[in-house]
Design an enzyme around this catalytic site. Sequence first.
Site, PDB file in Angstrom:
ATOM      1  N   ASP A   1      37.479  39.054  38.258  1.00  0.00           N
ATOM      2  CA  ASP A   1      36.932  39.723  37.078  1.00  0.00           C
ATOM      3  C   ASP A   1      37.755  40.967  36.761  1.00  0.00           C
ATOM      4  O   ASP A   1      38.104  41.744  37.656  1.00  0.00           O
ATOM      5  CB  ASP A   1      35.472  40.096  37.354  1.00  0.00           C
ATOM      6  CG  ASP A   1      34.781  40.694  36.155  1.00  0.00           C
ATOM      7  OD1 ASP A   1      34.632  39.981  35.146  1.00  0.00           O
ATOM      8  OD2 ASP A   1      34.394  41.869  36.237  1.00  0.00           O
TER       9      ASP A   1
ATOM     10  N   GLU B   1      41.227  37.457  35.224  1.00  0.00           N
ATOM     11  CA  GLU B   1      40.864  37.790  33.850  1.00  0.00           C
ATOM     12  C   GLU B   1      41.600  39.065  33.464  1.00  0.00           C
ATOM     13  O   GLU B   1      41.447  40.100  34.116  1.00  0.00           O
ATOM     14  CB  GLU B   1      39.363  38.015  33.724  1.00  0.00           C
ATOM     15  CG  GLU B   1      38.947  38.487  32.326  1.00  0.00           C
ATOM     16  CD  GLU B   1      37.553  39.084  32.296  1.00  0.00           C
ATOM     17  OE1 GLU B   1      36.903  38.984  31.238  1.00  0.00           O
ATOM     18  OE2 GLU B   1      37.126  39.675  33.305  1.00  0.00           O
TER      19      GLU B   1
END
Length: 561
Positions: A215, A283
């Site tokens: 993330d 990401e």
Amino acid sequence: MTTSTTSNTTSVAEESANDWWQSGVIYQVYPRSFLDTNGDGIGDLAGITARLDHIASLGVDGIWISPFFVSPMADFGYDIADHCQVAPMFGTMADFDELLAAAHERGLRVLIDLVISHTSERHAWFAQSRADRHNDKADWYVWADARPDGGPPNNWLSLFGGSAWAWDTRRCQYYLHNFLASQPDLNFHNPEVQDAVLGIVQFWLDRGVDGFRLDTANFYFHDQQLRDNPPLGVGGQTVGVHVTNPYSYQDHVYDKSRPENLVFLERLRRLVDTRPGTAMVGEIGPDRDPAATTAAYTSRGKRLHMAYAFSLLGDAFSAAHVRNVVERFEAAIGDGWPSWAMSNHDVTRVISRWRLEQHADRAAPMLLALLMSLRGTPCIYQGEELGLAEAEIPFELLQDPFGRQFWPEFPGRDGCRTPMPWTADAVHAGFSFGTPWLPVPLAHAQRAVSVQEADSASVLARVQRFIAWRKGQPALQRGSIRFMADVPAPLLCLERQVPGHTLRTVFNLGPEPMTLAMADAPAFLPQDGHGFAAQMQGATLVVPGFDAWFARRDDKAEDVA
């Protein structure tokens, strides 16, 4: 062309297994909304296990599971209070072990969501860090004194609105939070923090996971001088930020994407490489130059295996836009490797975002075929295989703090997070026998898995056929890519090439039939089995609305790039 090389000590078969992520397809599971087995209205790990046959039937190679760790759920699991324990609402560690074993039995690899740029304020590390300025973890988070006027240390902004600094009355200092105030940022400049994070990675590697989705992988480090971000300038925009958010006004050169991040990613890669076949997809959070950042973060063999940005997750939709995005990445990527997505748990579902609701049955399979025809690893978000549109959630039922902050201009992310519809005529479309945490729209129930499994022409059936066909197409898995010029909109024509043959694809991104003169068509043999209907009529290609054409040409050695 980017291809894998074989070392003297690694067989071709072993290398292919280790590089499964290059040729494979990943399916994202948002566990809170996948299947609830205990009636509390929240999906759980046992629910994923119960529906693994559905995932396997798609023909995908791996699943990415969004966070299921202990968390107060202020940001629905992306605020972790314990990285090494399963949240009771999702089940137990035994449930996870069962899920992992069941996935492996079906040939599915399991990637878990690793959120390490920040923690929950309820994490034991933060509880100790905020206690005073002199304890063992005092420097594990980003703390700074107030300015002389009492204001925050600089102008950095939170992606969720307002200042990125929150005042703490215990330490009488500000702490950094790039997201919610309840998500304090870890201080990666502290080697002990890096070691602790790598310890978490080791824990899950030992548990047997096949990789990690990282993330906000570009948010780990900050500028230690805490310099103000400059304004972005006229015409600038941070890719991946909704226009109502003032975050997009700044050029975020000091609060993320710092050069020190690359060094840490190399440490992380060395650890992950101790388990051959393990993969990481990062990401790239909202970024001004996502292509350059992706290139730096995926330098082959050194950092992440692959990374995705928000370049195809925005509102722009046209053949020219897709081509421009991919060509920018190809020009920058070098020996790196991108991952592509058109939907995920953070953005409006692609069918609604690109205003294709009335064409969903035709557009959804075409868009997924396009996604899986780009050079890189495609990631499908749960429900895309059904052609689901965005759900409309009334304000009184909104759960997402992002949506509540920016409503009504931006209603948040709940509309893409509603429960999976499994059985059309069951209560809550078979997701739960209790009250779901978000409602199941009637339109979604009408597109349930039970309906589409029985229809050979459904979106689901077409996606299954295409993925099965793609497995026999090495050009789509690892080939080079180039776009054909002088193709009229809304057609998009690209070629994927491997030694020995070229696969040409043409996509019609509009609702009306289109024709394309193709003088070299006799050299290409149309391919069957993918489920699309475009055909050659003489030297002219006729492509129905939201349809595609695939054809192969065998190449001489001197023709191969």
